[in-house]
Scaffold this active site. Sequence first.
Site, PDB file in Angstrom:
ATOM      1  CG  HIS A 191      -2.236  -1.050   0.961  1.00  0.00           C
ATOM      2  ND1 HIS A 191      -2.744  -0.985  -0.101  1.00  0.00           N
ATOM      3  CD2 HIS A 191      -2.503  -2.146   1.701  1.00  0.00           C
ATOM      4  CE1 HIS A 191      -3.891  -2.069   0.126  1.00  0.00           C
ATOM      5  NE2 HIS A 191      -3.259  -2.962   0.951  1.00  0.00           N
ATOM      6  CD  GLU A 433      -0.887 -10.806 -29.873  1.00  0.00           C
ATOM      7  OE1 GLU A 433      -0.230 -10.442 -29.077  1.00  0.00           O
ATOM      8  OE2 GLU A 433      -2.161 -11.139 -29.906  1.00  0.00           O
ATOM      9  CG  ASP A 457       2.187 -12.481 -26.683  1.00  0.00           C
ATOM     10  OD1 ASP A 457       2.844 -13.460 -26.107  1.00  0.00           O
ATOM     11  OD2 ASP A 457       0.947 -12.266 -26.617  1.00  0.00           O
ATOM     12  CB  CYS A 504      -0.562  -2.146 -28.766  1.00  0.00           C
ATOM     13  SG  CYS A 504      -0.769  -3.696 -29.583  1.00  0.00           S
TER      14      CYS A 504
HETATM   15  C1  PEP Z   1       1.642  -7.838 -26.992  1.00  0.00           C
HETATM   16  O1  PEP Z   1       1.492  -9.198 -27.125  1.00  0.00           O
HETATM   17  O2  PEP Z   1       2.537  -7.042 -27.315  1.00  0.00           O
HETATM   18  C2  PEP Z   1       0.268  -7.341 -26.462  1.00  0.00           C
HETATM   19  C3  PEP Z   1       0.200  -6.036 -26.286  1.00  0.00           C
HETATM   20  O3  PEP Z   1      -0.513  -8.184 -25.791  1.00  0.00           O
HETATM   21  P1  PEP Z   1      -0.463  -8.738 -24.527  1.00  0.00           P
HETATM   22  O4  PEP Z   1       0.776  -8.230 -23.789  1.00  0.00           O
HETATM   23  O5  PEP Z   1      -1.794  -8.351 -23.794  1.00  0.00           O
HETATM   24  O6  PEP Z   1      -0.408 -10.164 -24.596  1.00  0.00           O
HETATM   25 MG    MG Z   2      -0.026 -10.481 -26.947  1.00  0.00          MG
END
Ligand code: PEP
Ligand code: MG
Length: 572
Positions: A191, A433, A457, A504
Site C-alpha cells: 500500500h 504478434e 508476444d 501496442c
Molecule cells: C503484446 O503481445 O504485445 C500485447 C500487447 O498483448 P499482451 O501483452 O496483452 O499479450
Molecule cells: Mg499479446
Amino acid sequence: MKTLNGISGSKGYASGTAVVKRDSPTVPERYETRDHAAEEERFRKARSVCRARFTELEERAAHDIGPSEAEIFGAYRMILDDDAFFQKALSRSKSESVNIEYAIYEECRGVVALFEEMDDPYLKERGTDIENVCGEVIACLSGAGGDFAVEAGSVSDVIVVARDLTPAETVKMDKARIRGFVTERGGMTSHTVILAKALGIPAIVGAEGLMGEIAGGERLIVDAYEGTVMVDPDEATLSAFEEKHEREKKLAVEYALSAGKPAQTIDGFHIDVLVNTGDADSIKAFDAEKCDGIGLLRTEFVYMGREDYPDEDAQYEVYRDIASRASGKEVIIRTLDIGGDKQLAYMGIPKEDNPFLGYRAIRLCLDRPEVFQTQLRAMLRASSHGCVKVMFPMIVTAEELRKARECVELAKESLRGRGLPFDENIPVGIMIETPAAALLSDQLAREADFFSIGSNDLIQYVTATDRMNERVQYLYDSCNLSVLRAIRMVAENAAGAGIPWGICGEVASDELLLPVWVALGVTELSVAPSQAGKIKSLIGRIDRAKIAPAVERIFDMRSIQDVKDALGKLQG
Ligand code: PEP
Ligand code: MG
C-alpha cells in the site's frame, strides 16, 4: 555518506530530512482475567471505534487521494467484521483467561504466518492488511494512540523512514511536507507503493537494514529510479543530485504539456500516441485530453474476478463508458485474449503443457461462438457512442481473420434484428504478434483494416523465448534483429496495402527504438498512460529524413550489441 538499497516502488527523486517512525511495542501486555463478559464488551466497543475510524479515513482518502486508494479502508472494515476470526480470539481469551488484546495478537500472529509463507507477493500483502487491522484494534484496546503523524515543527521537506507504513498512517500525514517514503518492508504491490504512486511521491520499499542505519534529522537523497537512499551526502553529491532533480522537474512539465498536443517530427511527420488500458483503475483514470485515444483496451479484466461469463449488457456498459469518454478519439477494443498466462477457472480450459502455444485468444473465441458473439455484440453497440474499432489477438492465418470477420457480420445481423444502433463500417484490425502473421502480413493487409504489433508476444514467438523465463531473457530482446526485421516487413506490407499500422507492445515506448519506429513510418504508438507525454515530446525532437539512413544500416548489423550501440548514437 552511506548508500542503502531497496526496491524502486514509486519512481522519482527526492531530498529531505529523515523523520523516523519508531515502532510502538508490537506485543501487547498479557494479563490474566476471568471476567469474560467484560472482555467481550471491551472488544465490542473497540471494534465499533475502529469501524468509525476506518470510515472516516475512507472519506479522507477519497477526498485527498482518490476513490480507488480509499477502497482499502472498505477492505479493512470487512476484515474487522470477520466474525469467525475474532470469535476465535474471544474463545482463546476465555479458555486461557487472558485479556482480549493479547488473544487477538496471538490469533493474528498465526494467520499472518500462513500468509508470510505464500510465494505470491500480492497475497503476502494481504497478511499485512490483517496485521494492520488487528494492530488498530489492539491499540484501541490498550489505549495507545498508535498514530504516527509527522512531527510539526520546522521540517518542511520530510522523508518518512519506517519499518512499514499502514494506509491509515499514510492518509493522516501532512502531504504538503512529504517528499518521499523509504520503508524496510513491503514490495511493489504494498500500500505504501500504491498510495505513493497515487500521490506522485517517490518511494523505496524493501530496504533491508534501513531502521538501524538512519537517525531522525539526517539529510537523505532518495533516488527512487535506482532504488537507492544516500544518507548524509557530501556537498558535491548533493549539488549533482539537485541538478539532476531540477532537470527531471523541467522535463516533467514539458511532457505534461506535450500529452495534450499532436505529436509530429521536426520534418512534419505525424504520429498518433494512444494509451493501453485494461483494468478498472486505468479505465477510471483515462483522460482523453492527455492522449490521442486508446490503442489497446485489453478486455480480460471484464471476465476476471467472477464466477461466470459477463453478459452482453455488463460488457456493453464498460465499452460504452470508455467510448463516450474518449470524445471522438479512437478506442481499439481487443477481443478476449484468455489462455496462455491468463486463465479463468469458470472457462474450464484443461491444463496444457504449452499454454502459450495452445488454446488461447482468437482460437478459443472461434471455438466458443456464444462467448465470442456476446462480446462482439457488446462492442458493436458501444460503437454508436464513439470511434470504436475491433481488434483480434493472436491471428495466425487469413482463414482465422475471415472467420472472425464473419462472426462480426453475424453479430451485426443480430443487432439489426433487435433494432439496436451500431457503426455499420466499424474498422476491424488484427494484432501482429505471431511470426506467421508477420510472414503473411502482405496477404493479411488486404483483409484487415489496420495492424497493431503486439511486440510482447512477437518477441517471444520470433525468438522462441518464454517472456516469463528469467534464464533466457538475454534472447528476449527488442533489439534482436530477427524482431526488427519482422517489424520492418509488417511496416512495408501495411504501407503497400495503404492501411495504418501501430505498435501496442511495450517497445512502443522504448526510447532507444523510437527512431526506428519513426523511420519505418509507424502511424500510431500505444503506450502506458504515464508515457504518452514523454513519447510525444521525444517524437518532436526527431528529424525523420535525417535519421533514416542510419536506421536503414541497423537492419544489416551482426549483433544485438551493435544495434544498441548504433541506436545509442542516434539519441544524440
Ligand atoms: C503484446 O503481445 O504485445 C500485447 C500487447 O498483448 P499482451 O501483452 O496483452 O499479450
Ligand atoms: Mg499479446
